[in-house]
Every structure is written in C-alpha cells, then in structure tokens.
Scaffold this motif. Structure first.
Motif, short mmCIF file in Angstrom:
data_model
loop_
_atom_site.label_atom_id
_atom_site.label_comp_id
_atom_site.label_asym_id
_atom_site.label_seq_id
_atom_site.Cartn_x
_atom_site.Cartn_y
_atom_site.Cartn_z
N THR A 211 -40.49 -1.15 -11.16
CA THR A 211 -41.45 -2.20 -11.43
C THR A 211 -42.16 -2.54 -10.12
OG1 THR A 211 -39.89 -3.97 -10.95
CG2 THR A 211 -39.95 -3.14 -13.23
N THR A 212 -43.10 -3.43 -10.18
CA THR A 212 -43.82 -3.80 -8.96
C THR A 212 -42.88 -4.41 -7.93
OG1 THR A 212 -45.79 -4.26 -10.29
CG2 THR A 212 -45.76 -5.13 -8.05
N GLY A 213 -41.99 -5.29 -8.38
CA GLY A 213 -41.04 -5.90 -7.45
C GLY A 213 -40.09 -4.87 -6.86
N GLU A 214 -39.64 -3.92 -7.68
CA GLU A 214 -38.73 -2.89 -7.18
C GLU A 214 -39.45 -1.93 -6.23
OE1 GLU A 214 -35.79 -2.85 -11.08
OE2 GLU A 214 -37.53 -1.52 -10.98
N LEU A 215 -40.71 -1.65 -6.50
CA LEU A 215 -41.50 -0.83 -5.58
C LEU A 215 -41.61 -1.51 -4.22
CD1 LEU A 215 -43.49 1.56 -5.00
CD2 LEU A 215 -45.31 -0.01 -5.76
N ILE A 216 -41.86 -2.82 -4.23
CA ILE A 216 -41.97 -3.58 -2.98
C ILE A 216 -40.67 -3.47 -2.19
CG2 ILE A 216 -42.10 -5.94 -2.08
CD1 ILE A 216 -44.13 -6.52 -4.34
N ASP A 217 -39.54 -3.64 -2.87
CA ASP A 217 -38.25 -3.51 -2.20
C ASP A 217 -38.04 -2.09 -1.67
OD1 ASP A 217 -37.46 -6.12 -2.46
OD2 ASP A 217 -36.31 -5.79 -4.30
N GLU A 218 -38.40 -1.11 -2.49
CA GLU A 218 -38.19 0.29 -2.14
C GLU A 218 -38.94 0.66 -0.86
OE1 GLU A 218 -36.94 4.36 -2.71
OE2 GLU A 218 -36.24 2.46 -3.53
N LEU A 219 -40.20 0.26 -0.77
CA LEU A 219 -41.00 0.65 0.39
C LEU A 219 -40.57 -0.07 1.67
CD1 LEU A 219 -44.60 0.81 -1.15
CD2 LEU A 219 -42.90 2.64 -0.90
N GLN A 220 -39.82 -1.16 1.51
CA GLN A 220 -39.39 -1.91 2.71
C GLN A 220 -37.96 -1.58 3.14
OE1 GLN A 220 -41.23 -6.20 2.92
NE2 GLN A 220 -40.53 -5.83 0.84
N ARG A 221 -37.33 -0.64 2.46
CA ARG A 221 -35.95 -0.32 2.84
C ARG A 221 -35.93 0.18 4.29
NH1 ARG A 221 -32.59 -0.51 -1.42
NH2 ARG A 221 -33.48 -0.22 -3.51
N PRO A 222 -35.08 -0.40 5.13
CA PRO A 222 -35.04 0.01 6.53
C PRO A 222 -34.79 1.50 6.72
CG PRO A 222 -33.82 -2.04 6.20
CD PRO A 222 -34.16 -1.50 4.84
N THR A 223 -34.00 2.09 5.80
CA THR A 223 -33.67 3.51 5.95
C THR A 223 -34.87 4.43 5.69
OG1 THR A 223 -32.93 3.52 3.64
CG2 THR A 223 -31.26 3.15 5.33
N HIS A 224 -35.92 3.91 5.05
CA HIS A 224 -37.10 4.74 4.77
C HIS A 224 -38.08 4.78 5.95
CE1 HIS A 224 -36.65 4.47 0.09
NE2 HIS A 224 -35.62 5.05 0.68
N LEU A 226 -40.69 3.07 6.79
CA LEU A 226 -42.10 3.08 6.39
C LEU A 226 -42.89 1.90 6.97
CD1 LEU A 226 -41.77 4.10 2.63
CD2 LEU A 226 -42.31 5.56 4.59
N THR A 227 -42.26 1.08 7.78
CA THR A 227 -42.95 -0.08 8.36
C THR A 227 -44.21 0.36 9.10
OG1 THR A 227 -40.91 -1.34 8.60
CG2 THR A 227 -42.77 -1.99 9.98
N GLY A 228 -45.32 -0.30 8.77
CA GLY A 228 -46.58 0.01 9.43
C GLY A 228 -47.37 1.13 8.77
N TYR A 229 -46.79 1.82 7.79
CA TYR A 229 -47.51 2.89 7.11
C TYR A 229 -48.64 2.30 6.27
CZ TYR A 229 -44.29 6.76 8.15
OH TYR A 229 -43.57 7.73 8.78
N THR A 230 -49.73 3.05 6.15
CA THR A 230 -50.83 2.67 5.27
C THR A 230 -50.43 2.92 3.83
OG1 THR A 230 -52.48 3.18 6.96
CG2 THR A 230 -53.23 3.15 4.67
N VAL A 231 -50.82 1.99 2.95
CA VAL A 231 -50.55 2.15 1.51
C VAL A 231 -51.88 2.45 0.82
CG1 VAL A 231 -49.65 1.08 -0.58
CG2 VAL A 231 -48.64 0.52 1.64
N HIS A 232 -51.91 3.56 0.11
CA HIS A 232 -53.11 3.96 -0.62
C HIS A 232 -52.80 3.89 -2.10
CE1 HIS A 232 -56.15 6.51 -2.49
NE2 HIS A 232 -56.90 6.27 -1.43
N TRP A 233 -53.42 2.93 -2.78
CA TRP A 233 -53.22 2.76 -4.22
C TRP A 233 -54.23 3.63 -4.96
CZ3 TRP A 233 -49.37 -0.70 -5.83
CH2 TRP A 233 -48.85 -1.52 -4.83
#
Length: 298
Positions: A211-224, A226-233
């Motif tokens: 879901t949108t909330g789970e996507l938000i959590d997923e992209l912020q996982r420290p192990t990924h 992805l901090t600072g990456y550009t998001v292209h919708w």
C-alpha cells in the motif's frame, strides 16, 4: 476598529448603611451599565461607586471612526462623573459624609449621629432621589449605548459567519483527507531502483502487496540505502491519483505521507526511532499534518 467592553458600575452599601438607613431599598437597583472604550483606570473604586468586573463581557472589536470613538469616550466619562455626583448627593441627603474622599464606605464624622436618627421616610426619600438620578444618567447615555450595541451585534454576526466558514472548511478538509487516505490504502505499488542515476522508479502494480504507507516504509528501510535517491512516479499513475482524488498529486501526498517526507521526489532520511510516544510525523499513510509540498520532476 475599536475594542469595547460592557461594564456594570454599582454602589456598594453593604458595609456603610444599616437596614434602617437602607429603608427597604434594594442595592441591586443602584447600578448602570456603561461601555468602556478606554480602560477605566482610577474608576474601579471611588467612594461607593465600584466596578463589578465579574459582570464584564469579553471585549469586542467593532467598526468605529475616530469621531465615533471620541464621542463614546466623552459619553463614558460624563456618565461616570455623573455616577460620582449622584453618590455624593446621596451621602448628603442621608446626612452623612465619606471620610478621605475616596473611601469605599462611610465613616463616623459630622452628621453621623443625626443620620442614624433619620426617619425611615427621610431615608426612603434620599434613595428615591438616587433612583431618579440613575434613571437620568441611563437615559442620557442610552443613545450612545444603542449605537455601540448595534456595532456589537454587527461584529458578533460577522464572527458567527466566519466561525461557520471555518467549521465548513474544517469538515471539508476532514472529508477530503478521509478520501485521500482511503485511496492510499487501496492503491498497490511496486518499484525498481537504477543505481546508475540513483533513481527509484515507482509504479502501480495490482499484484503487489505494498500500500502507499507500506511503500513509504519500504523505501526508507536503512538496509536499502535509498536515502537521497530521486523518486520517479509513473506519469500515468500520478495522473490516475489526481483524477480519483480530485486534487494534484502533491496535495494528496501532503496528507498521506509522513511529515518528514514533504518532497515526494526524493527519499528522505527516516527520523530516529524514539522510545515512548512519537512526536511529529508518522510512518504510514493516514496522518493529517499540514505542511508545504513540492511538485514536478516526474
């Protein structure tokens, strides 16, 4: 615009006169209500004339010209001076005096013994004179009071209309936010990452569980990392969100995303986890925090 406050001025006989001297007069009748345009400093206690702040209504801002304000202040001053003169006359008619000029109660002095021997009829006559003077004071002040009260009614009507507009706007925001969060809950997303340009490509996928909330959590996982990456919708998916929600994408995002993620185009750093209640932001859709969002770049 000028602020006005309705005050009740009354005479306090409780510690000065005996029941015989009051001659059945009801002290609650000895009062006058006056709008204060200026703070009545120095008028709170003057002999028996006391300002009863418990009866004061809250100050109201009303429309008034400089000429209106000056006229109201003159009427206020004249009425208060007349109340003081009425008190002095009552003291004289009772055959008594106020020691010290501004003392709130009568003291023993010349005429005290004679005053105590005054007949009930004489006291009644003295209070009858006070009644007439208070009536005259109120009648002279009435045109100004009615003018101010008309302005007060106008101000209160405007305040009610403004409050109704605020309540309506609040209800509409709440209903809009409910629609936005419901849309976020039923929309499923997927994503892929291109390391070369540090971009996260996000698109709708009916077979996904995010879901949108789970996507938000997923992209912020420290192990990924992805901090600072550009998001292209995906443009078509962004357009679909705007069509269903009836708002632009950044307005929708401002409602469903956590407070710290105010730019949907970039993955932010997740705030550190705190022990105890969370303060500021949330980790999934459904919050109603207001903040500024940026758009474009898709």
């Amino acid at each position: 615009m000028v602020s006005v406050t309705l005050y009740r001025y009354s005479f306090d006989f409780r510690y000065a006169l005996t029941d015989r001297q009051l001659a059945g007069f009801d002290p609650s009748r000895a009062c006058a209500e006056i709008y204060a345009v200026e703070t009545p400093e120095g008028r709170d206690e003057r002999g028996w004339t006391c300002l009863d702040r418990r009866t004061a209504m809250h100050s109201v801002g009303v429309d008034a010209t400089a000429e209106d304000c000056a006229a109201w202040i003159r009427a206020q001053t004249a009425a208060l001076d007349a109340l003081w003169i009425a008190e002095q006359q009552l003291v004289h008619d009772l055959g008594m005096r106020i020691e010290g000029g501004f003392s709130p109660g009568l003291r023993r002095g010349s005429g005290w013994s004679a005053a105590r021997r005054r007949s009930k009829a004489a006291s009644w006559q003295a209070f009858g004179g006070l009644d007439r003077r208070l009536y005259d004071i109120t009648a002279r002040y009435r045109p100004v009071r009615e003018q101010i009260e008309a302005r007060v009614r106008e101000a209160e009507a405007r305040a009610k209309e403004e409050q109704a507009r605020r309540w309506k706007a609040q209800r509409e925001r709440e209903e809009r936010d409910d629609r936005f969060t419901a849309l976020a809950a039923r929309t499923r997303w997927s994503y892929r990452v291109t390391e070369a340009d540090r971009t996260v490509h996000v698109f709708r996928a009916d077979d996904s569980t995010l879901t949108t909330g789970e996507l938000i959590d997923e992209l912020q996982r420290p192990t990924h990392h992805l901090t600072g990456y550009t998001v292209h919708w995906a443009a078509s998916d962004r357009a679909e969100i705007e069509h269903v929600s009836g708002a632009d994408f950044t307005t929708w995002w401002a409602v469903v995303a956590p407070r710290h993620w105010n730019d949907s185009r970039r993955v932010p750093t997740r705030p550190p986890t705190r022990s105890g209640p969370s303060i500021g932001g949330h980790s999934s859709y459904g919050g109603f925090d207001s903040f500024s969002s940026c758009g474009g770049g898709f």
